[in-house]
Write an enzyme that holds these catalytic residues in place. Sequence first.
Site, mmCIF file in Angstrom:
data_model
loop_
_atom_site.group_PDB
_atom_site.id
_atom_site.type_symbol
_atom_site.label_atom_id
_atom_site.label_comp_id
_atom_site.label_asym_id
_atom_site.label_seq_id
_atom_site.Cartn_x
_atom_site.Cartn_y
_atom_site.Cartn_z
ATOM 1 N N GLU A 117 3.531 1.530 2.789
ATOM 2 C CA GLU A 117 4.576 0.607 2.822
ATOM 3 C C GLU A 117 5.448 1.114 1.859
ATOM 4 O O GLU A 117 6.753 1.025 2.019
ATOM 5 C CB GLU A 117 4.025 -0.702 2.548
ATOM 6 C CG GLU A 117 3.100 -1.410 3.718
ATOM 7 C CD GLU A 117 1.916 -2.481 3.288
ATOM 8 O OE1 GLU A 117 1.674 -3.101 4.323
ATOM 9 O OE2 GLU A 117 1.788 -2.834 2.338
ATOM 10 N N ASN A 175 1.087 -1.211 -0.104
ATOM 11 C CA ASN A 175 0.059 -0.080 0.002
ATOM 12 C C ASN A 175 0.979 1.168 -0.131
ATOM 13 O O ASN A 175 1.987 1.144 0.091
ATOM 14 C CB ASN A 175 -1.022 -0.002 1.122
ATOM 15 C CG ASN A 175 -0.470 0.179 2.479
ATOM 16 O OD1 ASN A 175 0.760 0.890 2.786
ATOM 17 N ND2 ASN A 175 -0.916 -0.745 3.576
ATOM 18 N N ASP A 186 -6.085 -8.129 1.564
ATOM 19 C CA ASP A 186 -6.149 -9.624 1.064
ATOM 20 C C ASP A 186 -6.803 -9.949 0.166
ATOM 21 O O ASP A 186 -6.253 -10.919 -0.711
ATOM 22 C CB ASP A 186 -6.715 -10.067 2.775
ATOM 23 C CG ASP A 186 -5.765 -10.088 3.848
ATOM 24 O OD1 ASP A 186 -4.483 -9.831 3.872
ATOM 25 O OD2 ASP A 186 -6.366 -10.452 4.780
HETATM 26 N N1 LIG Z 1 -11.465 3.739 1.527
HETATM 27 C C1 LIG Z 1 -11.594 2.889 0.586
HETATM 28 N N2 LIG Z 1 -12.316 3.439 -0.937
HETATM 29 C C2 LIG Z 1 -12.536 2.777 -1.750
HETATM 30 N N3 LIG Z 1 -11.766 1.604 -2.106
HETATM 31 C C3 LIG Z 1 -10.891 1.290 -1.063
HETATM 32 C C4 LIG Z 1 -10.751 2.023 0.068
HETATM 33 N N4 LIG Z 1 -9.913 1.274 0.789
HETATM 34 C C5 LIG Z 1 -9.531 0.225 0.069
HETATM 35 N N5 LIG Z 1 -10.341 0.263 -1.112
HETATM 36 C C6 LIG Z 1 -9.911 -0.811 -2.283
HETATM 37 O O1 LIG Z 1 -8.837 -1.786 -1.781
HETATM 38 C C7 LIG Z 1 -7.817 -1.930 -2.323
HETATM 39 C C8 LIG Z 1 -6.692 -2.249 -1.179
HETATM 40 O O2 LIG Z 1 -6.845 -1.288 -0.272
HETATM 41 P P1 LIG Z 1 -5.726 -0.577 0.602
HETATM 42 O O3 LIG Z 1 -4.932 0.201 -0.313
HETATM 43 O O4 LIG Z 1 -6.194 -0.112 1.770
HETATM 44 O O5 LIG Z 1 -4.735 -1.805 0.888
HETATM 45 P P2 LIG Z 1 -3.973 -2.473 2.516
HETATM 46 O O6 LIG Z 1 -3.785 -1.083 3.233
HETATM 47 O O7 LIG Z 1 -2.920 -3.219 1.916
HETATM 48 O O8 LIG Z 1 -5.223 -2.888 3.010
HETATM 49 P P3 LIG Z 1 -5.180 -3.957 4.564
HETATM 50 O O9 LIG Z 1 -5.456 -2.933 5.363
HETATM 51 O O10 LIG Z 1 -6.315 -4.875 4.275
HETATM 52 O O11 LIG Z 1 -3.678 -4.485 4.271
HETATM 53 C C9 LIG Z 1 -7.408 -0.536 -2.992
HETATM 54 O O12 LIG Z 1 -6.745 -0.615 -4.012
HETATM 55 C C10 LIG Z 1 -8.970 -0.128 -3.326
HETATM 56 O O13 LIG Z 1 -9.314 -0.919 -4.624
HETATM 57 MG MG LIG Z 2 -1.939 -4.694 3.234
#
Ligand SMILES: Nc1ncnc2c1ncn2[C@@H]1O[C@H](COP(=O)(O)OP(=O)(O)OP(=O)(O)O)[C@@H](O)[C@H]1O
Ligand SMILES: [Mg+2]
Length: 336
Positions: free
Chosen positions: A214, A211, A281
């Site tokens: 990271e 993300n 995930d």
């Molecule tokens: N607030 C949001 N609004 C719309 N889409 C979202 C949102 N949060 C996450 N998503 C969708 O989910 C995908 C992955 O989310 P994110 O980038 O938050 O990953 P992450 O931080 O690895 O998540 P996690 O907390 O599960 O590890 C995004 O690319 C998007 O498609």
């Molecule tokens: Mg993640």
Amino acid sequence: MSGTRKSDTLSLMEHIDTFPTAAVAVVGDIILDEYVWGEVSRISPEAPVPVVDVKNQTIMLGGAANVVNNMVSFGARPILCGVVGEDEEGRAVLERLEQLGITTEGIVLERGRVTTKKTRIVAQNQQVVRYDREVRSRIGEASRLAILKAVKKRLSDLDAIVVSDYGKGVVTPDLMAELISLTRGKKIPIAVDPKPPNFPFYKGVSVITPNHYEAAAFCGFSITDEEGLVRAGKKMLCDLRCSAVLVTQGREGMTLFEKKGRVTHVPTVAKKVFDVTGAGDTAIAVFGLGLARGLDLRSAAIISNFAAGIVVGEVGTTTVKSDELKKAIAASLLEL
Ligand SMILES: Nc1ncnc2c1ncn2[C@@H]1O[C@H](COP(=O)(O)OP(=O)(O)OP(=O)(O)O)[C@@H](O)[C@H]1O
Ligand SMILES: [Mg+2]
């Protein structure tokens, strides 16, 4: 979806139907998510804290086990390779996997280790506290070798490997190097959901899916605009020698950086957002299934973005089903 033709979108739908035949190994940190549901009506006389009257308790598969859970929801039968302790939580993980109908042959029981468990106490729909029980030290050599043995046994029919690194000790430099060497010369992509500070371990994998936080942590600068994002994408591609980097950006969707230089932004398709837990995930699970079934990186990213967009719109659900995903893609077709 700009730039995506109708025929491309139809082909995405056809690929979803082939997900049940994807042979994927998911390697990583297994977590048990526990929820204690209750009500609060008073403050404790002992300390200024709420007293929770417990009504119910539930458990869910988390971490790498939730990635597997997401794949199973599409009809796939992945093999999960990771470590649990010889404890009640470890047995609960095994039981859940059996209920999902998937093999537990890749699960290693490590003596003296506890199964990672995250407990949330929830009252009136609000989290009161979360407490974690875990060890984050690297797994022992015997466990690492057992994981590799399980992957090796399946190698001849594997379509892809997904590494779900939650920084709990399963993913080590040795394990990554050995996975990379096992797949060398074979058409088995390795996709990693990474955790800082383990980024250097992933050198030479096919794709990482950080993300933006990271990505920023690895790059050493904050990502506040498109220019920063592009700089980070290029740095990760170059430093880790990956074929691609997929940076997920929460409500902004995701951006795919390919070695060839192409940068594709995929905006979120989420119409409503209720619960973003587990979106990462879902994203890596569908991305991995897509790669396993021969989708190109860009199509796999688009499809995983659809799936993550659905999962954030539902409370308490961490998986998406094929028909929901196809419906979302069909709806976007109408908008084209
Ligand atoms: N607030 C949001 N609004 C719309 N889409 C979202 C949102 N949060 C996450 N998503 C969708 O989910 C995908 C992955 O989310 P994110 O980038 O938050 O990953 P992450 O931080 O690895 O998540 P996690 O907390 O599960 O590890 C995004 O690319 C998007 O498609
Ligand atoms: Mg993640």
